[in-house]
Design a protein around this motif. Structure first.
Motif, PDB file in Angstrom:
ATOM      1  N   MET A   1       0.136   4.621 -15.531  1.00 10.83           N
ATOM      2  CA  MET A   1      -1.203   4.614 -14.973  1.00 10.83           C
ATOM      3  C   MET A   1      -1.124   4.395 -13.468  1.00 10.83           C
ATOM      4  N   ARG A   2      -1.799   5.270 -12.730  1.00 11.19           N
ATOM      5  CA  ARG A   2      -1.775   5.124 -11.297  1.00 11.19           C
ATOM      6  C   ARG A   2      -2.531   3.885 -10.871  1.00 11.19           C
ATOM      7  N   LYS A   3      -2.091   3.279  -9.824  1.00 12.67           N
ATOM      8  CA  LYS A   3      -2.808   2.135  -9.265  1.00 12.67           C
ATOM      9  C   LYS A   3      -3.703   2.627  -8.158  1.00 12.67           C
ATOM     10  N   VAL A   4      -4.894   2.080  -8.121  1.00 10.38           N
ATOM     11  CA  VAL A   4      -5.844   2.456  -7.088  1.00 10.38           C
ATOM     12  C   VAL A   4      -5.434   1.799  -5.782  1.00 10.38           C
ATOM     13  N   THR A   5      -5.392   2.570  -4.726  1.00 14.99           N
ATOM     14  CA  THR A   5      -4.911   2.065  -3.449  1.00 14.99           C
ATOM     15  C   THR A   5      -5.876   1.058  -2.855  1.00 14.99           C
ATOM     16  N   THR A   6      -5.337   0.181  -2.010  1.00 17.91           N
ATOM     17  CA  THR A   6      -6.150  -0.842  -1.347  1.00 17.91           C
ATOM     18  C   THR A   6      -7.069  -0.185  -0.324  1.00 17.91           C
ATOM     19  N   VAL A   7      -8.288  -0.672  -0.245  1.00 16.66           N
ATOM     20  CA  VAL A   7      -9.264  -0.117   0.685  1.00 16.66           C
ATOM     21  C   VAL A   7      -9.789  -1.219   1.563  1.00 16.66           C
ATOM     22  N   GLN A   8     -10.427  -0.822   2.643  1.00 15.35           N
ATOM     23  CA  GLN A   8     -11.018  -1.789   3.551  1.00 15.35           C
ATOM     24  C   GLN A   8     -12.226  -2.440   2.894  1.00 15.35           C
ATOM     25  N   ARG A   9     -12.511  -3.663   3.283  1.00 13.93           N
ATOM     26  CA  ARG A   9     -13.616  -4.384   2.660  1.00 13.93           C
ATOM     27  C   ARG A   9     -14.969  -3.937   3.194  1.00 13.93           C
ATOM     28  N   LYS A  10     -15.049  -3.626   4.455  1.00 16.11           N
ATOM     29  CA  LYS A  10     -16.311  -3.220   5.058  1.00 16.11           C
ATOM     30  C   LYS A  10     -16.236  -1.758   5.454  1.00 16.11           C
ATOM     31  N   ARG A  11     -17.284  -1.036   5.202  1.00 16.26           N
ATOM     32  CA  ARG A  11     -17.297   0.364   5.609  1.00 16.26           C
ATOM     33  C   ARG A  11     -18.240   0.545   6.797  1.00 16.26           C
TER      34      ARG A  11
ATOM     35  N   ASP B   1      -6.141  20.797  -1.117  1.00 17.47           N
ATOM     36  CA  ASP B   1      -6.608  21.197   0.210  1.00 17.47           C
ATOM     37  C   ASP B   1      -6.560  20.002   1.155  1.00 17.47           C
ATOM     38  N   PRO B   2      -5.811  20.088   2.245  1.00 15.66           N
ATOM     39  CA  PRO B   2      -5.726  18.953   3.179  1.00 15.66           C
ATOM     40  C   PRO B   2      -7.080  18.443   3.659  1.00 15.66           C
ATOM     41  N   PRO B   3      -8.065  19.302   4.009  1.00 16.04           N
ATOM     42  CA  PRO B   3      -9.350  18.741   4.454  1.00 16.04           C
ATOM     43  C   PRO B   3     -10.020  17.884   3.386  1.00 16.04           C
ATOM     44  N   VAL B   4      -9.957  18.322   2.125  1.00 15.54           N
ATOM     45  CA  VAL B   4     -10.566  17.541   1.049  1.00 15.54           C
ATOM     46  C   VAL B   4      -9.789  16.247   0.832  1.00 15.54           C
ATOM     47  N   ARG B   5      -8.468  16.328   0.841  1.00 12.82           N
ATOM     48  CA  ARG B   5      -7.641  15.137   0.657  1.00 12.82           C
ATOM     49  C   ARG B   5      -7.935  14.106   1.738  1.00 12.82           C
ATOM     50  N   GLU B   6      -8.073  14.547   2.965  1.00 10.43           N
ATOM     51  CA  GLU B   6      -8.328  13.620   4.063  1.00 10.43           C
ATOM     52  C   GLU B   6      -9.735  13.024   3.967  1.00 10.43           C
ATOM     53  N   ALA B   7     -10.704  13.824   3.519  1.00 12.21           N
ATOM     54  CA  ALA B   7     -12.066  13.298   3.360  1.00 12.21           C
ATOM     55  C   ALA B   7     -12.110  12.249   2.258  1.00 12.21           C
TER      56      ALA B   7
ATOM     57  N   LEU C   1     -12.227   6.403   0.513  1.00 11.54           N
ATOM     58  CA  LEU C   1     -11.563   5.230  -0.054  1.00 11.54           C
ATOM     59  C   LEU C   1     -11.395   4.137   0.997  1.00 11.54           C
ATOM     60  N   ALA C   2     -11.058   4.535   2.214  1.00  8.98           N
ATOM     61  CA  ALA C   2     -10.894   3.558   3.292  1.00  8.98           C
ATOM     62  C   ALA C   2     -12.215   2.927   3.690  1.00  8.98           C
ATOM     63  N   SER C   3     -13.330   3.572   3.322  1.00 11.01           N
ATOM     64  CA  SER C   3     -14.655   3.036   3.627  1.00 11.01           C
ATOM     65  C   SER C   3     -15.225   2.229   2.469  1.00 11.01           C
ATOM     66  N   ASP C   4     -14.359   1.855   1.526  1.00 14.16           N
ATOM     67  CA  ASP C   4     -14.749   0.990   0.409  1.00 14.16           C
ATOM     68  C   ASP C   4     -15.716   1.679  -0.538  1.00 14.16           C
ATOM     69  N   VAL C   5     -15.493   2.936  -0.817  1.00 15.34           N
ATOM     70  CA  VAL C   5     -16.300   3.699  -1.761  1.00 15.34           C
ATOM     71  C   VAL C   5     -15.482   3.921  -3.027  1.00 15.34           C
ATOM     72  N   VAL C   6     -16.087   3.673  -4.183  1.00 19.67           N
ATOM     73  CA  VAL C   6     -15.446   3.996  -5.461  1.00 19.67           C
ATOM     74  C   VAL C   6     -15.600   5.494  -5.684  1.00 19.67           C
TER      75      VAL C   6
ATOM     76  N   TYR D   1      -5.921  13.010  -6.808  1.00 22.74           N
ATOM     77  CA  TYR D   1      -5.544  12.242  -5.622  1.00 22.74           C
ATOM     78  C   TYR D   1      -5.395  10.762  -5.978  1.00 22.74           C
ATOM     79  N   ASP D   2      -4.410  10.136  -5.358  1.00 19.14           N
ATOM     80  CA  ASP D   2      -4.185   8.718  -5.585  1.00 19.14           C
ATOM     81  C   ASP D   2      -5.385   7.927  -5.085  1.00 19.14           C
ATOM     82  N   GLY D   3      -5.840   7.007  -5.908  1.00 21.84           N
ATOM     83  CA  GLY D   3      -6.987   6.189  -5.551  1.00 21.84           C
ATOM     84  C   GLY D   3      -8.282   6.656  -6.156  1.00 21.84           C
TER      85      GLY D   3
END
Length: 464
Positions: free
Chosen positions: A1-11, A205-211, A216-221, A244-246
């Motif tokens: 099972m993949r682990k969900v990556t750590t994200v920032q607390r505040k977006r 697609d790199p643009p989708v992966r980066e978005a 995830l970095a903005s603390d969105v599930v 995608y991971d996460g």
């Protein structure tokens, strides 16, 4: 099972500032395209014809509660959370907000993106509230946040949440990745807490992966459908953005909890929900229709994520995702590639106490995570009494037994003595014994209850 990556607390909820020059250029290109009908350029949203949908006022023969209420145990979950004040982004075909079940703030005014093919860029606009040609996005929104109808004949998993729709003009497999990325960024900028992506593409697609990474970095599930190709797609069933991971990748199961044959499988699938013949809200009126597939399973998981975020607003997106996977009901005895950790369990996710102390904290997990209920550690097993007490009790028991035997034995000895009983024959008994058949020893006479009873035994002792 993949682990969900750590994200920032505040977006950061601030919208990006578009450059005036670029915006003017897009406007000129769009105006020219509308006059010249440039091939590949999406027509304005208002010109896109929508097919006629069911417009019945009721659910036909379905007069009972929506079956997801029982399958997911929603009544117990709603006692703890209904998703209030949680915003769920739905990047899809749009949402028809005119439906009565999507009233009372279930849908906020979102956005739409059309593609400027000549520049591989997207043009953002505001769709009319009824714009949903296929009805796919309306069905997803209803499963997430439809208001509870009379008798609970229709409801979303999080009936107090709100949906922020982001409409993609055109089939997702024909929309450029840059447009999809812009739609994801728009939902994040709008401040969504959960992002539902009920679509899949067999290409990374790199643009989708980066978005997705920015979300995830903005603390969105982020929740995405695993796809309905039955592992027959170009990538052997691997679909993005679910892979995608996460991202919480969601498979689909039938009403009896078995994986649907059409559902893609792989070690990238995180969990599952129900996807067979679901009654959903339809656009173009107040009617309903029946749909199946991973898209609608993913909507249920997004609804559960909204329930958790409403009850525990301090939890980071990673912690919310972990709650959903660690409390899922296993299918077939344990994790597998069809259903991941199992079928999503709303009540379990809302009452999850965290990993056991014996197992220790997970790598990277902080002690005392928000939302966890403090529980006193279980005391170690100890004997009820100490060694000294046990010894004293043993001696006391032995003495008590001796006293009891003494009290019971004294009357018996006195009675036997009165009858002439002796423990063994004395010398006078042996001298007075006559020759011939031997009389029983006086010491045994009392056994038959009489003083004159005798036992005759031949002297030889063998019957001769």
């Amino acid at each position: 099972m993949r682990k969900v990556t750590t994200v920032q607390r505040k977006r950061d909820r601030r919208r990006p500032s578009p450059r005036a020059a670029g915006r003017a250029a897009l406007a000129l290109v769009a105006a020219a395209a509308s006059l010249l009908s440039v091939p590949g350029l999406a027509p304005p949203a208002a010109a896109t014809p929508c097919r006629t949908q069911v417009v019945e006022d009721d659910l036909g023969e379905n007069t009972g509660p929506h079956r997801l209420i029982g399958q997911l145990g929603l009544r117990q979950a709603w006692d703890l959370s209904t998703g209030e004040d949680v915003l769920v982004g739905v990047v899809d075909s749009g949402v028809d907000a005119r439906h009565p079940d999507l009233a009372d703030g279930a849908v906020v005014r979102g956005s739409e993106f059309t593609t400027v093919a000549t520049e591989r860029e997207a043009r953002r606009g505001t769709p009319p509230p009824e714009q949903d040609c296929s009805g796919h996005g309306t069905a997803v929104a209803g499963l997430i946040a439809a208001r509870r109808a009379a008798g609970d004949r229709m409801t979303g998993v999080a009936p107090a949440a709100a949906v922020y729709p982001v409409r993609l003009d055109g089939a997702v497999d024909q929309v450029p990745p840059e447009t999809i990325a812009a739609a994801i960024d728009d939902a994040v900028a709008a401040g969504v807490d959960v992002l539902n992506l009920s679509f899949g593409r067999p290409v990374d697609d790199p643009p989708v992966r980066e978005a997705v990474a920015r979300a995830l970095a903005s603390d969105v599930v982020v929740v995405a459908a695993a796809g309905n190709e039955g592992d027959q797609g170009p990538a052997g069933g691997l679909m993005y953005p679910a892979a995608y991971d996460g991202v919480l990748a969601v498979g689909a199961v039938t009403d009896d909890g078995q994986p649907m044959e059409s559902s893609n499988t792989g070690d990238w699938v995180d969990l599952a929900a129900y996807g067979e013949a679901l009654t959903v809200v339809a656009p173009e009126g107040s009617g309903y229709r029946v749909e199946s597939g991973n898209s609608f399973a993913a909507a249920q998981v997004s609804g559960v994520a909204a329930l958790v975020r409403a009850r525990f607003p301090e939890l980071a997106a990673q912690e919310v995702a972990r709650r959903l996977t660690e409390t899922a009901s296993p299918v077939g005895g344990g994790p597998n590639e069809a259903t991941g950790a199992g079928i999503v369990d709303p009540f379990g996710a809302l009452t999850y106490l965290g990993p056991s102390e014996a197992a220790g904290p997970e790598p990277g997990a902080e002690a005392g995570a928000a939302g966890a209920v403090a529980v006193r550690p279980v005391p170690p097993d100890e004997p009820l009494v100490g060694a000294a007490t046990a010894t004293a009790l043993a001696w006391s028991g032995a003495l008590l037994l001796a006293v009891a035997l003494s009290l019971l034995g004294v009357p018996a000895v006195r009675r036997a003595t009165a009858r002439g009983w002796r423990a063994w024959p004395g010398p006078e008994d042996r001298r007075s014994a006559p020759a011939g058949p031997r009389r029983a020893a006086p010491s045994l006479r009392w056994l038959d209850g009489g003083d004159d009873a005798t036992t005759t035994t031949p002297r030889g002792g063998n019957g001769d």
